[in-house]
Enzyme design. Structure first.
Site, PDB file in Angstrom:
ATOM      1  N   CYS A   1       1.441  12.659 -22.446  1.00 33.54           N
ATOM      2  CA  CYS A   1       1.840  11.502 -23.251  1.00 33.54           C
ATOM      3  C   CYS A   1       2.049  10.240 -22.426  1.00 33.54           C
ATOM      4  CB  CYS A   1       3.098  11.808 -24.062  1.00 33.54           C
ATOM      5  SG  CYS A   1       4.605  11.845 -23.073  1.00 33.54           S
TER       6      CYS A   1
ATOM      7  N   GLN B   1       0.841  -1.200   0.000  1.00 39.73           N
ATOM      8  CA  GLN B   1       0.000   0.000   0.000  1.00 39.73           C
ATOM      9  C   GLN B   1       0.871   1.244   0.000  1.00 39.73           C
ATOM     10  OE1 GLN B   1      -3.262  -0.783   3.169  1.00 39.73           O
ATOM     11  NE2 GLN B   1      -1.692  -2.311   3.546  1.00 39.73           N
ATOM     12  N   ASN B   2       2.191   1.048   0.055  1.00 41.60           N
ATOM     13  CA  ASN B   2       3.104   2.187   0.158  1.00 41.60           C
ATOM     14  C   ASN B   2       3.415   2.775  -1.211  1.00 41.60           C
ATOM     15  OD1 ASN B   2       3.088   1.584   2.842  1.00 41.60           O
ATOM     16  ND2 ASN B   2       5.043   0.513   2.818  1.00 41.60           N
TER      17      ASN B   2
ATOM     18  N   THR C   1       1.076  -3.507   8.596  1.00 38.85           N
ATOM     19  CA  THR C   1      -0.229  -2.975   8.208  1.00 38.85           C
ATOM     20  C   THR C   1      -1.339  -3.656   8.986  1.00 38.85           C
ATOM     21  OG1 THR C   1      -1.836  -2.669   6.407  1.00 38.85           O
ATOM     22  CG2 THR C   1      -0.362  -4.575   6.223  1.00 38.85           C
TER      23      THR C   1
ATOM     24  N   HIS D   1      -1.254   1.837  -4.787  1.00 39.06           N
ATOM     25  CA  HIS D   1      -1.452   3.279  -4.873  1.00 39.06           C
ATOM     26  C   HIS D   1      -0.382   3.948  -5.727  1.00 39.06           C
ATOM     27  CE1 HIS D   1      -3.501   2.243  -0.890  1.00 39.06           C
ATOM     28  NE2 HIS D   1      -4.442   2.423  -1.790  1.00 39.06           N
TER      29      HIS D   1
ATOM     30  N   CYS E   1       7.756  16.580 -23.946  1.00 36.90           N
ATOM     31  CA  CYS E   1       6.687  16.943 -24.883  1.00 36.90           C
ATOM     32  C   CYS E   1       5.977  18.224 -24.454  1.00 36.90           C
ATOM     33  CB  CYS E   1       5.675  15.798 -25.005  1.00 36.90           C
ATOM     34  SG  CYS E   1       4.447  15.745 -23.679  1.00 36.90           S
TER      35      CYS E   1
HETATM   36 ZN   LIG Z   1       4.876  13.992 -22.277  1.00 31.96          ZN
END
Ligand SMILES: [Zn+2]
Length: 251
Positions: free
Chosen positions: A131, A102-103, A189, A120, A151
């Site tokens: 992109c 979960q880290n 956990t 996560h 980009c």
């Molecule tokens: Zn990009």
């Protein structure tokens, strides 16, 4: 505790398919603050203002200046501890197949684990919002906030924000891994948050042993876990590995 360490080493030695489920507790020894609970990041930041996908879309620079910058600094400086290293050693010995975590700190990979399902996502990588190209943190130039892709698109953490879905492949693969294993190590956990909470249940229902390593009892302890080894992840993992090594030497 010694008896339980021996028992865990014996169970690991006998198991053919081991999966680990980890959470914030395993990274505390590496200086990663938890999100929830006392001393957690959400005590300082309102997650709806900084960790919700709407906030990121509306004002990426604001989210970057506060949450992402802080998380990036924490993650960039953190080193894996003996808990992460112990699980990596188990994988190197062909004892551990998959880690479901979960880290978002990338410390399992930093320790050398290669099969890590990150529910996560991760703050150790950034992703272009246009992109989709991914960049490791160290490749990201922070002279401009928010940082940009080649980009021109804005970079965001490759992590799941509030209001976003957990990636389907992570869901599917973790369920499969939990159902296929014959031993699940639950480390650091209490597994109360979904979907992580279901993984020990899937494991148990498929006949696997569930071995819990946590500093205190959790809702899993009585209902699901076969036994709880109470302690810090790093110390307990070291002792289990040592015991396992003694065992292997004796054979
Ligand atoms: Zn990009």
């Amino acid at each position: 505790m010694n008896e339980l360490i021996k028992r865990a080493a014996k169970d690991l030695a006998a198991a053919g398919n081991v999966v680990a489920l980890t959470g914030a507790g395993i990274s505390i020894e590496s200086g990663i603050p938890p999100f929830r609970g006392k001393g957690g990041l959400w005590e300082r930041f309102d997650p709806m203002e900084y960790a919700h996908i709407d906030a990121l879309m509306r004002d990426p620079a604001k989210v970057w200046k506060v949450l992402v910058k802080e998380m990036k600094e924490i993650v960039d400086q953190a080193e894996p501890n003996d808990g992460h290293k112990g699980l990596a050693k188990l994988e190197a010995r062909d004892k551990l197949k998959t880690i479901i975590t979960q880290n978002v700190d990338g410390l399992h990979q930093a320790a050398g684990s290669t099969d890590v399902i990150e529910y996560h996502g991760t703050f150790a990588w950034q992703r272009c919002m246009d992109c989709g190209k991914k960049y490791e943190n160290r490749e990201v130039d922070l002279s401009e906030i928010p940082p940009r892709c080649n980009c021109g698109g804005i970079l965001r953490p490759d992590a799941v924000f509030f209001g976003e879905m957990i990636p389907q492949d992570a869901m599917w693969r973790s369920r499969q891994a939990a159902s296929d294993c014959d031993l699940m190590l639950v480390v650091g956990t209490s597994a109360v948050v979904q979907p992580a909470a279901l993984m020990p249940v899937y494991a148990k229902e498929s006949g696997a042993k569930v071995v819990e390593i946590n500093p205190e009892k959790t809702p899993l302890t009585r209902e699901i876990s076969d036994y709880l080894i109470m302690g810090a992840g790093g110390d307990v993992m070291n002792r289990i590995i040592l015991e396992l090594e003694l065992k292997t030497d004796n054979i």
